[in-house]
Design an enzyme around this catalytic site. Structure first.
Site, PDB file in Angstrom:
ATOM      1  CE  LYS A 167     -25.863  -3.711 -54.100  1.00  0.00           C
ATOM      2  NZ  LYS A 167     -24.020  -4.408 -54.599  1.00  0.00           N
ATOM      3  CG  HIS A 210     -19.437   0.439 -57.248  1.00  0.00           C
ATOM      4  ND1 HIS A 210     -18.342   0.918 -57.083  1.00  0.00           N
ATOM      5  CD2 HIS A 210     -20.102  -0.437 -57.276  1.00  0.00           C
ATOM      6  CE1 HIS A 210     -18.917   0.795 -55.353  1.00  0.00           C
ATOM      7  NE2 HIS A 210     -19.688  -0.490 -56.239  1.00  0.00           N
ATOM      8  CB  SER A 211     -23.104   4.070 -56.721  1.00  0.00           C
ATOM      9  OG  SER A 211     -23.562   4.712 -55.984  1.00  0.00           O
ATOM     10  CG  ASN A 212     -20.252   1.488 -50.810  1.00  0.00           C
ATOM     11  OD1 ASN A 212     -21.544   1.888 -50.022  1.00  0.00           O
ATOM     12  ND2 ASN A 212     -19.517   0.694 -50.916  1.00  0.00           N
ATOM     13  CG  ASP A 246     -23.890  -6.154 -58.096  1.00  0.00           C
ATOM     14  OD1 ASP A 246     -23.579  -7.590 -58.079  1.00  0.00           O
ATOM     15  OD2 ASP A 246     -23.833  -5.154 -57.660  1.00  0.00           O
ATOM     16  NE  ARG A 255     -21.497  -1.829 -46.636  1.00  0.00           N
ATOM     17  CZ  ARG A 255     -21.636  -1.387 -47.918  1.00  0.00           C
ATOM     18  NH1 ARG A 255     -20.992  -0.142 -48.102  1.00  0.00           N
ATOM     19  NH2 ARG A 255     -22.119  -2.352 -48.525  1.00  0.00           N
ATOM     20  CG  HIS A 262     -25.500   3.730 -52.818  1.00  0.00           C
ATOM     21  ND1 HIS A 262     -24.847   3.124 -53.980  1.00  0.00           N
ATOM     22  CD2 HIS A 262     -25.831   3.055 -51.564  1.00  0.00           C
ATOM     23  CE1 HIS A 262     -24.512   2.267 -53.795  1.00  0.00           C
ATOM     24  NE2 HIS A 262     -25.398   1.920 -52.455  1.00  0.00           N
ATOM     25  CG  ASN A 309     -18.840  -3.480 -58.086  1.00  0.00           C
ATOM     26  OD1 ASN A 309     -19.399  -3.995 -58.740  1.00  0.00           O
ATOM     27  ND2 ASN A 309     -18.412  -3.177 -56.986  1.00  0.00           N
ATOM     28  CE  LYS A 343     -25.579  -2.278 -59.340  1.00  0.00           C
ATOM     29  NZ  LYS A 343     -24.633  -2.086 -58.948  1.00  0.00           N
TER      30      LYS A 343
END
Length: 418
Positions: free
Chosen positions: A189, A316-318, A217, A398, A345, A265, A187
């Site tokens: 970003k 999804h991930s953060n 994405d 953030r 991540h 997401n 993937k």
């Protein structure tokens, strides 16, 4: 089994200068760790966001938990709902859709639900995956999560990943990540650079890693027109196109003509979003995230809804640590319809708060832990160091936009910019 005490610890860990539509990651990522201390010495662990706004909502709930039975999850949800009422935790970085009262309650509840299920598993001597219905798979696939990035933070030496702004550097980043973790899908970003440049990056990845499913994405950085052009030019190259343009209406216009599924997401982030999005046929894949969908059981409820409407499911991930990774693995393993490789991540963090060895990537997948609960143990010394970093770094939220303006003073977020 009743809760006798709760400890909430905000933590921070180093984060590289990763680029996205809203700017660039600051030097530290923020998370929170909760310990539910129960009768008989049982402790349940949970992990979630570390922004001060989120922590403030969590702290409102803490005094209400003493004496609550960790097996009473409906009662836990009632406590969170009663305490928070009309509270809203704002999504200030703008990458996971707007927040609302329902999403705030779901996010705070999820932190305690995971910790409660970890405690349940320890008490019963069974892994969380068993409490979720059992294994649909023995290991969970993840994708290499690539970013364009600066070579270093402000006034710092170049990090170990170096600058990644060209297709060649992107391929190098992917090779390093795949060599170490064995990822079988990729993937990217996007939304940080011009769309044509990012398409060149995808084409370079396709050439360098034939057979690896590819995704991009841009976090809604493109107009409908640009999204349609990208979908046409990358036809046969992308596994799915994630959040190319803002909103359900915009996504529906792109989905009507795109050959590949659209994933999201951002425009489907709570159960209230499902009906309008599915009715408009705006998405083909929903990216679940137990942190804001209301926990592990609600993730499974989301899965059944998606399955009923022939909509795919991924995750999804953060920026996260090992407690969240363990929770992701357990719920993904117990959810048959979650067939796309999940985002993570994990390669971008260099420290953790759990004892090493419980979670390992082999062939791009993590085996489901067999030990009770989440199958992990907290490392008290590592937790203390991460909390010291939280106190020392001075970050309380953030804010990719403000930090980006230190690199590019005229920067504005890229939502539908191109």
């Amino acid at each position: 089994m009743k809760i006798v005490g709760v400890v909430l610890t905000p933590v921070a860990f180093s984060d590289p200068p990763l680029l996205n539509a809203m700017g660039v990651h600051e030097p530290f990522a923020l998370r929170s760790v909760v310990e539910l201390r129960c009768e008989d010495g049982v402790v349940g662990l949970g992990e979630s966001y570390g922004d001060l706004a989120f922590l403030d909502q969590v702290r409102k709930v803490l005094p209400e938990l003493a004496g609550h039975d960790v097996f009473d999850l409906p009662g836990l949800r009632r406590i969170v709902t009663r305490v928070l009422g009309g509270a809203v935790f704002a999504d200030e970085h703008g990458l996971t859709g707007g927040f609302s009262v329902s999403k705030t309650i779901a996010s705070v509840y999820s932190l305690f639900e995971v910790a409660s299920m970890d405690a349940q598993g320890h008490y019963l001597g069974r892994p969380v995956v068993d409490l979720l219905g059992g294994r649909a798979r023995d290991e969970v696939d993840f994708s290499a999560y690539l970013f364009y990035k600066y070579g270093s933070h402000l006034n710092a030496e170049q990090d170990v990943w170096g600058e990644v702004l060209t297709p060649e550097a992107l391929v190098g980043e992917a090779k390093r990540m795949i060599d170490r973790y064995g990822f079988k899908s990729i993937k990217l970003k996007g939304g940080a650079l011009e769309p044509d440049h990012e398409m060149d990056g995808i084409r370079a990845l396709a050439e360098a890693f034939p057979g690896h499913p590819l995704r991009i994405d841009p976090n809604a950085a493109w107009t409908v027109e640009t999204s349609l052009r990208v979908a046409k030019e990358l036809e046969g190259v992308l596994e799915y196109l994630e959040d190319p343009t803002p909103g359900i209406d915009g996504m529906a216009k792109v989905a009507e003509q795109a050959s590949m599924p659209l994933a999201t997401n951002m425009c489907v982030v709570r159960f209230e979003d499902i009906e309008p999005a599915f009715r408009a046929r705006a998405v083909g894949v929903v990216l679940s995230d137990h942190h804001f969908w209301g926990g592990l059981r609600d993730t499974q409820a989301l899965s059944k809804t998606c399955e009923a409407f022939d909509v795919g499911l991924s995750m999804h991930s953060n920026s996260h640590l090992g407690i969240s990774l363990a929770a992701m693995v357990h719920v993904a393993a117990a959810t048959p319809h979650l067939t796309y490789a999940c985002d993570t991540h994990w390669p971008w963090r260099s420290v953790d708060v759990i004892a090493p060895g419980a979670l390992e990537f082999r062939g791009g997948a993590v085996a489901v832990p067999d030990k009770p609960g989440l199958g992990i143990e907290l490392d008290p010394d590592a937790l203390a160091r991460a909390h010291e970093d939280y106190v020392r770094c001075g970050q309380t939220k953030r804010d990719d936009v403000t930090y980006m303006r230190k690199f590019v003073p005229s920067f504005e977020p890229n939502t539908a910019r191109w």
